[in-house]
Design an enzyme around this catalytic site. Structure first.
Site, PDB file in Angstrom:
ATOM      1  N   GLY A 371      10.816  -0.849  64.000  1.00 53.32           N
ATOM      2  CA  GLY A 371      10.097   0.202  63.366  1.00 53.32           C
ATOM      3  C   GLY A 371       8.869   0.501  63.941  1.00 53.32           C
ATOM      4  O   GLY A 371       8.433   1.615  64.229  1.00 53.32           O
ATOM      5  N   MET A 373       5.877  -1.930  67.157  1.00 54.70           N
ATOM      6  CA  MET A 373       5.711  -2.895  67.688  1.00 54.70           C
ATOM      7  C   MET A 373       3.997  -2.945  68.218  1.00 54.70           C
ATOM      8  O   MET A 373       3.836  -2.089  68.768  1.00 54.70           O
ATOM      9  CB  MET A 373       6.569  -2.884  69.223  1.00 54.70           C
ATOM     10  CG  MET A 373       6.265  -4.299  69.926  1.00 54.70           C
ATOM     11  SD  MET A 373       6.514  -5.861  69.247  1.00 54.70           S
ATOM     12  CE  MET A 373       5.154  -6.859  70.042  1.00 54.70           C
ATOM     13  N   GLU A 374       3.520  -4.278  68.053  1.00 54.94           N
ATOM     14  CA  GLU A 374       2.053  -4.414  68.328  1.00 54.94           C
ATOM     15  C   GLU A 374       1.513  -4.529  69.283  1.00 54.94           C
ATOM     16  O   GLU A 374       0.595  -5.262  69.615  1.00 54.94           O
ATOM     17  CB  GLU A 374       1.762  -5.356  67.045  1.00 54.94           C
ATOM     18  CG  GLU A 374       2.267  -6.838  67.594  1.00 54.94           C
ATOM     19  CD  GLU A 374       3.376  -7.251  66.804  1.00 54.94           C
ATOM     20  OE1 GLU A 374       3.673  -8.537  67.002  1.00 54.94           O
ATOM     21  OE2 GLU A 374       4.315  -6.369  66.477  1.00 54.94           O
ATOM     22  N   ASN A 375       2.159  -3.984  70.364  1.00 52.86           N
ATOM     23  CA  ASN A 375       1.575  -4.202  71.829  1.00 52.86           C
ATOM     24  C   ASN A 375       0.046  -3.992  71.761  1.00 52.86           C
ATOM     25  O   ASN A 375      -0.471  -2.958  71.297  1.00 52.86           O
ATOM     26  CB  ASN A 375       2.193  -3.243  72.734  1.00 52.86           C
ATOM     27  CG  ASN A 375       3.673  -3.195  72.661  1.00 52.86           C
ATOM     28  OD1 ASN A 375       4.370  -4.029  72.717  1.00 52.86           O
ATOM     29  ND2 ASN A 375       4.143  -1.772  72.368  1.00 52.86           N
ATOM     30  N   GLU A 408       0.918  -3.003  62.034  1.00 52.47           N
ATOM     31  CA  GLU A 408       0.553  -3.119  63.292  1.00 52.47           C
ATOM     32  C   GLU A 408      -0.906  -3.450  63.520  1.00 52.47           C
ATOM     33  O   GLU A 408      -1.165  -4.261  64.572  1.00 52.47           O
ATOM     34  CB  GLU A 408       1.172  -1.818  63.959  1.00 52.47           C
ATOM     35  CG  GLU A 408       2.631  -1.518  63.735  1.00 52.47           C
ATOM     36  CD  GLU A 408       3.519  -2.869  63.890  1.00 52.47           C
ATOM     37  OE1 GLU A 408       3.290  -3.528  64.861  1.00 52.47           O
ATOM     38  OE2 GLU A 408       4.261  -2.968  63.118  1.00 52.47           O
ATOM     39  N   HIS A 411      -1.783  -7.017  63.072  1.00 56.56           N
ATOM     40  CA  HIS A 411      -1.396  -7.869  64.333  1.00 56.56           C
ATOM     41  C   HIS A 411      -2.440  -7.823  65.472  1.00 56.56           C
ATOM     42  O   HIS A 411      -2.395  -8.823  66.218  1.00 56.56           O
ATOM     43  CB  HIS A 411      -0.122  -7.457  64.837  1.00 56.56           C
ATOM     44  CG  HIS A 411       1.178  -7.872  63.976  1.00 56.56           C
ATOM     45  ND1 HIS A 411       1.396  -9.110  63.933  1.00 56.56           N
ATOM     46  CD2 HIS A 411       2.338  -7.242  63.619  1.00 56.56           C
ATOM     47  CE1 HIS A 411       2.622  -9.159  63.200  1.00 56.56           C
ATOM     48  NE2 HIS A 411       3.095  -8.091  63.145  1.00 56.56           N
ATOM     49  N   GLU A 430       4.142 -12.445  61.221  1.00 55.14           N
ATOM     50  CA  GLU A 430       4.792 -11.047  60.642  1.00 55.14           C
ATOM     51  C   GLU A 430       4.841 -11.389  59.057  1.00 55.14           C
ATOM     52  O   GLU A 430       4.614 -10.328  58.209  1.00 55.14           O
ATOM     53  CB  GLU A 430       6.462 -11.252  60.799  1.00 55.14           C
ATOM     54  CG  GLU A 430       6.843 -11.026  62.332  1.00 55.14           C
ATOM     55  CD  GLU A 430       6.167  -9.590  63.062  1.00 55.14           C
ATOM     56  OE1 GLU A 430       5.800  -8.831  62.162  1.00 55.14           O
ATOM     57  OE2 GLU A 430       6.206  -9.492  64.084  1.00 55.14           O
TER      58      GLU A 430
END
Length: 986
Positions: A371, A373-375, A408, A411, A430
């Site tokens: 869905g 991604m917390e880069n 996100e 995170h 998570e």
């Protein structure tokens, strides 16, 4: 393993074709690799420098049938030896080397090679590391990268940072494919406490596999466009460049990207400079980024595209939303931009910790498996998770965007700033983000009352999985999680939804202020470091001690009962005696728990009320205890687990159940709305576990003719979905439809009136959802007026070319109209889907196309899932599940998956997080012995292929099918009799 049946002829033919294709592709990549090496595109530089080495990294496809992505069969001479005691045969890195910083330069090609048709990237990198223990071996992760032999004749070059210490030479180097290492044997020892640089050059394929460094494609203004993007979590940074690819191996990253003019490069850090360079006659740009904070490899991102963006600045942080030019021009990024700042500010206050980066980029990727991604500093999203268009997007689309952005951004602290030491604690990352996403969304949209929805979306959802013997604890032992497939398997409902549920319970009994205080000191102590979940318990206990909260047990003792053992309790309250007891709740009470022995006893916080009056929290710390206050007399009733803040189910003596049901039927408003949803959900699941009669559970639905709130209705539909799955192929189906049509008609008429015959949309967020529920169930149960309405709206759209159906209602209207129609309606919807420029609209159509009753159309649609030009790879597995949801499509989809499993598994990635959803989806209707044997045969036949992240789902499906068989045999006649009687009585 692998005993079996036979290989279907089509599967054998596909295997031959794929094998030939794979051989051709590896030859082609080798040709390209040789060409690039000959061109010397990225010349070697001094590996001893630490700043501006151009290092190009490569990405590699997710597991496929290509020889360089899947280990060759074990009887081949090039096969890596089976795991042994040698360090390179172990999946975990040794503790001998600790990275400090990387220099990575990448050059992705956004046009295919004219000779081979392949998209590639080239790169080189250097990593500076410290020797923590003397060793003559370097293991560094590498997967699906081809290396250039350097002037020393090896795949890498090693130099010492301190000129007074000579680095040993590399005497041998090779790739260990199974454990995904570049192995370097040295002719001497590295000196403890000294630093070294390791330099390498490599080439990889910029494949369309959605993992590592990969390519995404889309059409804009009739032009096919390519972007290069990344998805590193959990173990795919090693597909982009050689690295110590474990979360504890944090480092600083200096990233440089070489790219074409007309494109923009993005990475975690802020752009430092972009200059023209000439490489082999090509006029290119070289973009250099500021160094990152100290971080884990799985949070890295680099993207090259011609996207545009909108931006603003919130408290010194630059916020940018990137997407396709047409999407930004249409204003689809505006909502996300408006909400990101307030959510970011909320978390800064919630954690009492400033966001540590100068920017927060968010980008919508056309092809993206997860869905979002917390880069760190560059969050990637599916388009449906970031882009909003009021003309096409529904209320649920908007809510999804808000909650995912909040997830996100949470995170950025919980996961990025403080990172788990190893993947066995994934749930802490998570689960925490899945809990506080509701808090962030509530801050952004305070009128939605969105925090309540965690009960439907997470608590009830994960109960269904955690009630199986094939469930697993939140936190596993480190040694039990080794292989990449085992890591990917942890990205499941347990880690996300159970993690969220138990942390919400913890916050509630500690109070939110104490909870936040513990989080603040935890984040401060472990900032830019790694932690384990017990570190959080320590800081929460410190907060408890500092604030004087009275707990009979330490936080760690309480929470370990929820974290270290699988499952959850059913708390039984006897209101005649006041005795309260607990037992491990299993959906199939006859199933045997084969996991390591636990007491299956929890320390349970019980919130409760008596006949509408809230009482003080009590703790159940034993198997049973007596609470005199919970005795009830006369018409009094007891209700426990208020607002479902606890992670447990509740059962009562029959007298109390009867009084609660009477309360629902006479004045349901005395019972809080969340608990009305809870009573339905608990009753149906207690009945499935044979704790109470199924008829009692069905009786909880009788009051619904007077219910106008969304949560109880949705809870009911979620549970009746099981009845549909079990009985929509039997004689129970007709009477069930008659009863539910009777129950929903008052709700349908209510919304028809308050919306002025469907012209207006209700004001309240939950009412908008319940309007959809009313129409959906009315049409599903055959209410003629509803079906006519849906067909008329759809026909008007087909005839006029103007879609006047409100976005909230489109999914259900599309589905019902396509189900009632034929080829004409399906082809119309398919045409609109192919040309849809708004992702949320395309998603509604993609789901609705699976509603057709035409078998040949469903079969054709299934075939489309294997053609990325028709159905994107990211959407393939969910499309198959959509077909499965259609009773006519169930057997078609199951046959399709069985016949093509090897291809699906290899082409769509063994690490795909959607495999569990696929396997659970295509088997959820199974309730016969024949289907059980098919499922067991499917497991046996594909033992050699594997199931990746779906491995546990196979066992869960077998267990669930066995439970379904028994449940149907025991309940079918009673259920039929009940529905017939209730339908006739009306």
């Amino acid at each position: 393993m692998g005993t079996g049946y036979y290989i279907r002829k089509p599967v054998g033919i596909v295997g031959i074709i794929l094998g030939a294709g794979a051989l051709a592709t590896i030859i082609a990549l080798s040709v390209v690799y040789s060409q690039e090496k000959a061109k010397n595109i990225v010349p070697p530089t001094d590996a001893g420098t630490t700043t501006s080495n151009p290092h190009v990294t490569t990405t590699t496809p997710a597991p496929s049938n290509k020889p360089w992505t899947t280990p060759a069969p074990s009887n081949k001479p090039w096969t890596t030896p089976a795991p042994s005691n040698k360090p390179w045969d172990k999946y975990r890195l040794p503790n001998s080397l600790v990275p400090d910083n990387y220099n990575v330069t990448l050059w992705p090609r956004l046009t295919a090679d004219l000779t081979t048709g392949l998209y590639i990237f080239t790169g080189h990198s250097s990593v500076e590391f410290e020797c923590a223990e003397e060793t003559d071996l370097i293991l560094i992760h590498s997967n699906k990268l081809n290396y250039t032999k350097l002037d020393n004749g090896k795949f890498a070059r090693l130099v010492s940072v301190n000129s007074a210490v000579k680095a040993p030479s590399i005497k041998d180097s090779w790739l260990q494919n199974v454990t995904q290492y570049l192995v370097l044997q040295l002719d001497g020892k590295l000196v403890k406490g000294h630093r070294y640089h390791l330099y390498a050059e490599f080439t990889g394929e910029l494949a369309d596999d959605l993992g590592g460094f990969y390519r995404s494609e889309y059409i804009e203004d009739g032009v096919r466009k390519i972007i290069a993007t990344t998805q590193m979590q959990p173990t795919d940074a090693r597909k982009a460049f050689p690295c110590f690819d474990e979360p504890a191996m944090k480092a600083v990253f200096y990233i440089t990207v070489i790219h074409d003019h007309g494109t923009t490069a993005l990475s975690n850090g802020k752009e430092k400079e972009s200059t023209n360079i000439i490489v082999d006659g090509h006029n290119l740009l070289k973009t250099v980024f500021e160094p990152t904070e100290r971080m884990s490899t799985y949070l890295l991102a680099f993207i090259v595209s011609d996207f545009t963006y909108i931006s603003n600045t919130t408290d010194r942080v630059l916020i940018r939303i990137f997407a396709r030019k047409s999407a930004i021009t249409a204003g689809q990024g505006d909502y996300a931009l408006n909400k990101t700042g307030p959510i970011l500010n909320f978390f800064e206050k919630y954690f009492n910790s400033s966001y540590p980066l100068p920017k927060s980029d968010q980008i919508a990727i056309p092809d993206f498996n997860a869905g979002a991604m917390e880069n760190w500093g560059l969050i990637t999203y599916r388009e449906t998770a970031l882009l909003y268009d009021e003309a096409f997007s529904s209320t649920s689309n908007k809510e999804r965007i808000t909650t995912i952005i909040a997830h996100e951004l949470a995170h950025m602290w919980f996961g990025n700033l403080v990172t788990l030491r190893w993947w066995n604690d994934l749930w802490l990352n998570e689960g925490f983000a899945s809990y506080v996403e509701y808090l962030g969304a509530d801050e952004a949209e305070p009128d939605w009352n969105v925090k309540d929805l965690i009960v439907l979306n997470d608590v009830h959802r994960v109960f269904a999985v955690d009630a199986l013997t094939s469930s697993h604890p939140l936190s596993s032992n480190e040694d039990d999680i080794q292989k990449p497939a085992q890591i990917s398997e942890l990205f499941d409902a347990i880690s996300y939804s159970k993690g969220a549920s138990v942390l919400r319970m913890l916050s509630h009994f500690l109070t939110e202020e104490v909870f936040k205080r513990g989080l603040t000191t935890y984040l401060a102590e472990f900032a830019f470091k790694n932690a384990v979940y017990t570190d959080l318990w320590t800081h929460l206990q410190m907060a408890v001690n500092a604030t004087g909260i009275l707990l009979h047990d330490p936080v760690e003792n309480i929470m370990n009962t929820w974290v270290r053992q699988m499952g959850f309790p059913v708390v039984t309250i006897d209101t005649d005696t006041g005795v309260v007891s607990q037992n491990h709740f299993l959906l199939d009470p006859d199933s045997k728990v084969t996991t390591p022995s636990h007491n299956y006893e929890w320390i349970v916080p019980i919130t409760w009320m008596k006949t509408g009056v809230k009482k003080e929290l009590v703790w159940l710390r034993e198997k049973s205890d007596t609470f005199d206050a919970m005795r009830a007399t006369g018409s009094e009733w007891v209700l426990a687990n208020l607002d479902v803040v606890g992670y447990y189910r509740v059962n009562y003596d029959r007298g109390n159940w009867d009084r609660l049901l009477s309360g629902l039927n006479t004045n349901h408003m005395l019972i809080p709305v969340i608990n009305r949803a809870q009573l339905v959900d608990d009753a149906f699941n207690l009945a499935r576990a044979k704790i109470i009669p199924t008829v009692l559970a069905l009786n909880t639905t009788k009051y619904l003719k007077n219910e106008k709130e969304y949560m109880p209705w949705q809870s009911t539909l979620n549970n009746l979905d099981f009845f549909y799955l079990m009985f929509d192929r039997t004689e129970v189906y007709g009477p069930m439809q008659d009863y539910l049509r009777q129950q929903v008609t008052p709700l349908y008429d209510y919304y028809k009136n308050v919306t002025d015959n469907w012209i207006k949309i209700p004001d309240r967020h939950m009412d908008q959802y319940n309007q959809v529920t009313a129409i959906s169930l009315a049409c599903r149960t055959g209410l003629g007026e509803c079906q006519t309405l849906a067909e008329r709206w759809f026909k008007n759209w087909m005839d006029s070319g103007e879609n006047q159906i409100h976005p909230n209602l489109r999914s259900t209207v599309y589905c019902n109209a396509i189900a009632a129609g034929g080829t004409k309606e399906w082809e119309f919807a398919w045409s609109v889907f192919q040309n849809a420029s708004v992702a949320s609209e395309a998603e509604k159509l993609r789901s609705a196309l699976a509603c057709t009753k035409q078998t040949w159309l469903l079969n054709r649609y299934l075939e489309y899932t294997l053609d990325p030009t028709k159905i994107r790879k990211q959407d393939a597995t969910s499309t198959i599940v959509y077909v499965t949801n259609n009773v006519i499509g169930q057997s078609l989809a199951w046959d399709f998956v069985r016949a093509r499993w090897s291809y699906i598994f290899n082409e769509y990635g063994g690490g795909s997080f959607s495999f569990a959803n696929l396997i659970n989806g295509v088997t959820k209707r199974f309730s016969t012995e024949f289907e059980l044997q098919q499922l067991k045969q499917f497991k046996a036949d594909n033992a050699d292929v594997g199931f990746g992240s779906g491995t546990l789902a196979v066992d869960q499906s077998i267990e669930r099918t066995m439970a379904n068989i028994k449940w149907v045999a025991e309940n079918k006649q009673n259920v039929l009799d009940w529905f017939e009687a209730e339908a006739i009585s009306k």
